[in-house]
Design an enzyme around this catalytic site. Structure first.
Site, PDB file in Angstrom:
ATOM      1  N   LYS B  79      -7.057  66.718  63.493  1.00 56.11           N
ATOM      2  CA  LYS B  79      -6.689  65.310  63.294  1.00 56.11           C
ATOM      3  C   LYS B  79      -7.513  64.738  62.145  1.00 56.11           C
ATOM      4  O   LYS B  79      -8.701  65.076  61.994  1.00 56.11           O
ATOM      5  CB  LYS B  79      -6.966  64.536  64.590  1.00 56.11           C
ATOM      6  N   SER B 175      -2.502  58.341  69.552  1.00 58.07           N
ATOM      7  CA  SER B 175      -2.570  58.352  68.106  1.00 58.07           C
ATOM      8  C   SER B 175      -2.634  59.761  67.494  1.00 58.07           C
ATOM      9  O   SER B 175      -2.471  59.917  66.291  1.00 58.07           O
ATOM     10  CB  SER B 175      -3.805  57.574  67.643  1.00 58.07           C
ATOM     11  N   SER B 199      -5.015  59.140  73.643  1.00 54.59           N
ATOM     12  CA  SER B 199      -4.476  59.508  72.329  1.00 54.59           C
ATOM     13  C   SER B 199      -4.184  60.982  72.147  1.00 54.59           C
ATOM     14  O   SER B 199      -3.503  61.354  71.187  1.00 54.59           O
ATOM     15  CB  SER B 199      -5.429  59.045  71.221  1.00 54.59           C
TER      16      SER B 199
END
Lengths: 524, 537
Positions: B79, B175, B199
């Site tokens: 990420k 996210s 997330s």
């Protein structure tokens, strides 16, 4: 003299009255109340929350790591050595070390603080409730030293910010982050001081203690000890007045001047019916005035919050019977490593060596001098007062003239001890002691004091018969002086005769005895 | 070689060791897949060059018979809020566009140190604030399901796989949407995400992959750009539970650079081949049956609870004490909830300002920051809210109340574990992935509140939680459930997740092997990709 001048003279010269204590202000007079906050940089090879070096004087922005420059994703990790140092300091200042303390974020926006917040301890500090006893002793303005005490409200660990350098010529602000993240102890003291001299004496005592225990080098000019002074005026019996805070005082001189200026300034405001503004001021070393720091005029809301990246700091004290040994450090371990503190040494010197308090203060103010004295006094038959006089007056006189530090003295403590012994037994005079010191320290004579005394035949003669014969001889040879003295009874003729005795070659007369013999003979 | 990207890490590892396939071939296949699915925008930055170097190095190790371990030569994705030395790290924000970190996050170091091959940095909501991966400065990530790209579902044709009408598409969740997508599309076997309120679990549930939020402190945070420090954890995404376990074994463990990290004995973690539920007490908290929970989710939840009971687990309702704090939590979630995130963005903000604007302006000796033009509305709103809540006059009213609620939730969990419950079974999200047209009708805060409602509590209590795909909805999007276990029981948690995986028969997504055609299609018809490559050197 109008009231204001009177009041001013009280502040400036009140302590000259010779009292042993701070004189409380009379009813109706303004009394200054001063509280200090001291930032002491912990002697440590690396920063508080990273392994970056803390070396002083490195080129700008070379002592900066990922954390200090607030790179995204970096986290603080607490330097154990700094915690140890802070605990040691707390113990030396008689404070209670809290078994649980916590770190907080203090937010403010400034270019030398890349993270936008400083990690400090606000709500739960490392230590609290200490007390500092110290001597107020300023030979220039005070007749005699007096004792004063101030409460240490709390001791907290925090990181330093970087430095902003305002280059007004080119209208630029330069930032040096070398100082960012340096470990600091913030010591917050109670508002219990009343003059610049008391403030300076207190800072001096803190510096002595911290240097002694090795937690801070206390070099004010390098910024490793910085003082903020909160100053207000009130009339005794009334609530404390509004205070102004003078930030970042980095010498005792600045501290005293800033306080003196503030007292005068605030008094002027109050006398003319005005109100003192609660604000932050800085001290201008050139003009010797404090000036308002415009950018810090507005009271800031620091939006404190617990630092989530550092778990609470837990400590334990293995000397307590109920101790669970849970925590990162043992307070007891650190307690037993605290050496004898300056105040205890002063008391010991007065008690064991019968030194005057002033002499004790002098010794404690200079570790090397004290060590020298104690080395001389390892022979307890020596008279400590005689030794301290010879050391402080005679030896330091020669060394200072030659700009030699006591640790490099060509006259060793044991050789100095010989001089004390010679003097104490009456074998040499004070001036001979000085001559020996001059020979060794000034002229580089490498012989021992005893060798020098013998080679020069400086042993003074104290035998009564010998001295009487000597005096008789001088009297015979100088009948003119004897006559003049007997007629006019003038001291100068007596002294002239003393001089003749002293100048007799090949014999070092004990002049104290000569004085007695001579006056007996002349006045009988 | 065929279908290698659809396999699990263990299977590929065996082939690599046997020499049936090489690390270089695996890497090339993954790179081709990455290009093929680029239109879905799993990545912000791709790292072809370093991936090829890493694969070549892994290949040499396999040739010498000295692979570094289970992850050697395995393509992974990270990420874009984890720092990787020398590689652009944006946090999905224009504000950090020029930021190339001089260091790597501990988890990244551990992954690369174990021989993993980094495919790139994945897309996310700006500064991880969101649950759709829609609010990224680099554009939204789109779910592979119903995207129009060709895939099959584990041989079954029961569910629709065609593209949606009118250009609509399915939300990937967030996210960490890019990470879940990278794994779901087969571009990476494993991916790192970050989980502050769900997330990792949320996009994993939407994309049909396994998403683990380890217990707080088990996986160190050094190098993860924080959202809420005390709730952030690096999360792990994989297609199989065993893969996630292998990854956890590599990234877990004490890190002196993270004072909140803890030591754990997960180094040699290997899940039993056939885990058993004997002695397991499964708690089913009714509070998680929120209004608005879809029927499909409730059915899957009930069905799985029954299956577990039949297999020997004791299934019980949670004690009523679990209610109060959760209700409070839900109220809290409906208010602006990230109390702290904002404040911490100051340094980022300033870094961006400096890099872009060439420094702040000097006005009469004080330095003022430039306008916060580079941040989206959500982030700006949270920055302001965070500062507002910490103001002296608001601290007691909001900040301290929030801390109290959090403590209550913590205590609720403690009480549940004390009552004998060893696992909690809940939905991961109240509904399966929504269509963009439905989702975007809500504002970011409502999206987050609605989608993180089942996942947030685990972050507040610091317990481990895992989202496991359990079936397919009628719309052809995956259904997932969440398991939570006491803090530090991550190995048990994963063993139970593996049991579920073995018993639900989730139809795994397989991309068409005809990826070359796909790639061509994308370059011809979409024109742009977000791919950018940077060299490590």
């Amino acid at each position: 003299m109008n009231y204001r001048v009177l009041a001013r003279s009280f502040h400036k010269f009140g302590h000259l009255s010779g009292s042993l204590q701070h004189t409380p202000a009379q009813r109706g007079e303004w009394e200054p109340v001063i509280g200090l906050e001291i930032h002491a940089q912990i002697t440590s090879v690396s920063k508080l929350f990273s392994r970056v070096s803390t070396e002083y004087g490195a080129p700008p922005n070379t002592q900066v790591g990922l954390f200090e420059s607030a790179h995204p994703g970096t986290l603080p990790f607490l330097n154990k050595r700094c915690v140890e140092a802070a605990i040691k300091t707390a113990i030396a200042l008689g404070a209670t070390v809290n078994k649980m303390s916590r770190f907080d974020r203090k937010h403010y926006f400034y270019p030398d603080l890349p993270a936008g917040y400083q990690i400090t301890q606000a709500e739960f500090p490392l230590a609290s409730n200490g007390k500092l006893d110290f001597m107020v002793h300023d030979p220039e303005v005070l007749k005699a030293p007096y004792r004063h005490a101030v409460d240490l409200i709390q001791l907290q660990l925090e990181e330093d910010s970087g430095k902003s350098i305002h280059d007004t010529d080119s209208n630029r602000v330069l930032v040096d982050l070398n100082r960012a993240g340096q470990p600091l102890m913030e010591l917050v003291f109670g508002p219990q001081l009343h003059s610049g001299e008391e403030a300076a004496a207190m800072v001096k005592e803190v510096a002595l203690i911290l240097t002694k225990i090795g937690t801070c080098d206390c070099r004010m000019h390098e910024g490793s000890l910085r003082v903020d002074a909160n100053i207000s005026l009130h009339r005794p019996g009334e609530p404390l007045g509004t205070r102004a805070e003078v930030k970042n005082l980095n010498s005792l001189r600045s501290l005293m001047k800033a306080i003196a200026f503030e007292i005068e300034r605030q008094q002027g405001i109050l006398e003319s019916g005005g109100e003192v503004v609660n604000e932050t001021r800085s001290f201008d070393i050139e003009s010797k005035e404090t000036v308002s720091m415009r950018d810090k005029e507005v009271l800031q809301d620091y939006r404190f919050m617990p630092e989530p990246n550092l778990p609470p700091l837990r400590l334990y004290d293995s000397s307590e019977p109920s101790c669970d040994m849970q925590g990162s450090l043992d307070i007891h371990d650190i307690r037993s490593s605290v050496p004898e503190l300056p105040e205890a040494v002063r008391q010991r010197l007065v008690r064991d060596y019968k030194l005057s308090l002033e002499t004790a203060i002098t010794f404690v103010n200079e570790d090397d001098l004290l060590a020298y004295f104690l080395a001389v006094m390892s022979d307890r038959r020596r008279d400590p007062r005689l030794a301290s006089n010879l050391l402080l007056t005679n030896l330091l006189g020669v060394l200072n003239a030659k700009d030699i530090h006591i640790t490099n003295s060509p006259l060793s403590a044991s050789a100095f001890g010989e001089i004390v012994d010679l003097r104490q037994s009456g074998n040499i005079s004070t001036s001979t002691s000085q001559n020996i010191m001059n020979a060794i320290c000034g002229d580089g004579d490498s012989r021992t004091p005893t060798q020098i005394v013998h080679a020069n035949n400086w042993i003074q003669v104290s035998d009564e018969d010998t001295l009487e014969k000597l005096v008789d001889k001088v009297l015979r040879e100088h009948q003119d002086l004897v006559q003049k003295y007997k007629q006019k009874k003038k001291k100068k003729f007596f002294n002239a005769l003393m001089g003749k005795v002293k100048k007799t070659p090949s014999i070092m007369a004990n002049m104290k005895m000569v004085d007695g013999i001579l006056s007996k003979k002349l006045n009988s | 070689m065929k279908g290698v990207l659809g396999a699990c890490v263990g299977e590929v590892g065996a082939q690599l060791v046997a020499g049936a396939v090489t690390a270089v071939e695996v890497c090339e296949a993954a790179l081709a897949r990455q290009a093929a699915v680029a239109a879905l925008r799993p990545f912000i930055t791709t790292t072809h060059h370093t991936a090829r170097l890493a694969a070549a190095a892994a290949h040499r190790r396999y040739e010498c018979g000295k692979p570094l371990g289970a992850l050697d030569g395995i393509p992974v994705a990270v990420k874009d809020n984890f720092c990787v030395q020398g590689i652009l790290t944006t946090c999905g924000s224009r504000m950090l566009t020029p930021y190339v970190p001089p260091y790597s996050a501990t988890v990244v170091e551990r992954l690369l140190g174990a021989g993993a091959v980094l495919m790139g940095k994945t897309n996310l909501d700006e500064f991880a604030m969101g649950s759709g991966t829609l609010d990224s400065s680099f554009g939204p990530s789109k779910n592979i399901y119903r995207s129009g790209m060709k895939y099959s579902l584990g041989g079954t044709e029961k569910y629709p796989t065609s593209g949606l009408e009118d250009g609509d598409w399915v939300v990937a969740g967030g996210s960490s949407g890019g990470s879940a997508l990278a794994v779901a599309t087969g571009t990476a076997y494993l991916a790192l995400g970050s989980d502050t309120g769900g997330s990792v679990r949320n996009p994993s549930s939407y994309c049909g992959v396994v998403g683990l939020k380890p217990s707080y402190g088990v996986v160190p945070r050094w190098g993860l750009v924080s959202l809420v420090n005390s709730m952030d954890v690096p999360g792990l995404v994989g297609r199989c539970v065993d893969d996630v376990a292998a990854m956890l074994a590599v990234v877990a463990g004490l890190d002196p650079k993270d004072s909140t990290s803890v030591s754990s004995d997960l180094k040699g973690l290997q899940l039993p081949p056939a885990p058993s539920l004997a002695g397991v007490v499964v708690g089913v908290p009714r509070e998680y049956h929120q209004p608005g929970t879809s029927r499909e989710v409730v059915e899957a939840w009930t069905r799985l609870a029954d299956t577990m009971e039949e297999a020997g687990a004791e299934v019980m309702n949670c004690p009523p004490g679990f209610h109060a704090a959760h209700r409070a939590l839900h109220r809290l979630l409906l208010h602006p909830q990230p109390l702290r995130g904002g404040v911490q963005l100051h340094p980022l903000h300033r870094r961006g300002v400096r890099a872009q604007g060439g420094g702040g302006a000097v006005h009469g000796g004080t330095v003022c920051p430039d306008a916060a033009g580079g941040l989206n509305e959500v982030v700006r709103g949270r920055v302001l809210a965070g500062n507002y809540f910490l103001l002296k006059e608001n601290r007691k009213k909001y900040f301290e109340q929030a801390l109290k609620v959090r403590r209550l939730i913590w205590q609720d969990f403690e009480a549940v574990w004390r009552s004998g419950v060893s696992l909690l079974l809940t939905p991961t999200t109240p509904t399966p992935a929504l269509r963009y047209s439905e989702f975007s009708a809500l504002d970011n805060r409502t999206q987050v509140a609605a989608q993180d409602i089942c996942t947030q509590a685990a972050n507040m209590a610091g317990v481990g939680a895992v989202s496991v795909p359990v079936g397919m909805g009628r719309q052809g999007v995956p259904l997932a459930l969440q398991l939570m276990a006491p803090r530090g029981h991550d190995a048990h948690l994963l063993a139970a997740a593996k049991w579920i995986e073995q018993h639900v028969n989730f139809p795994r997504l397989l991309m068409s092997s005809n990826y070359l055609i796909n790639t061509l299609f994308i370059y011809l018809f979409t024109g742009t990709t977000t791919c950018r490559s940077r060299s490590l050197l």
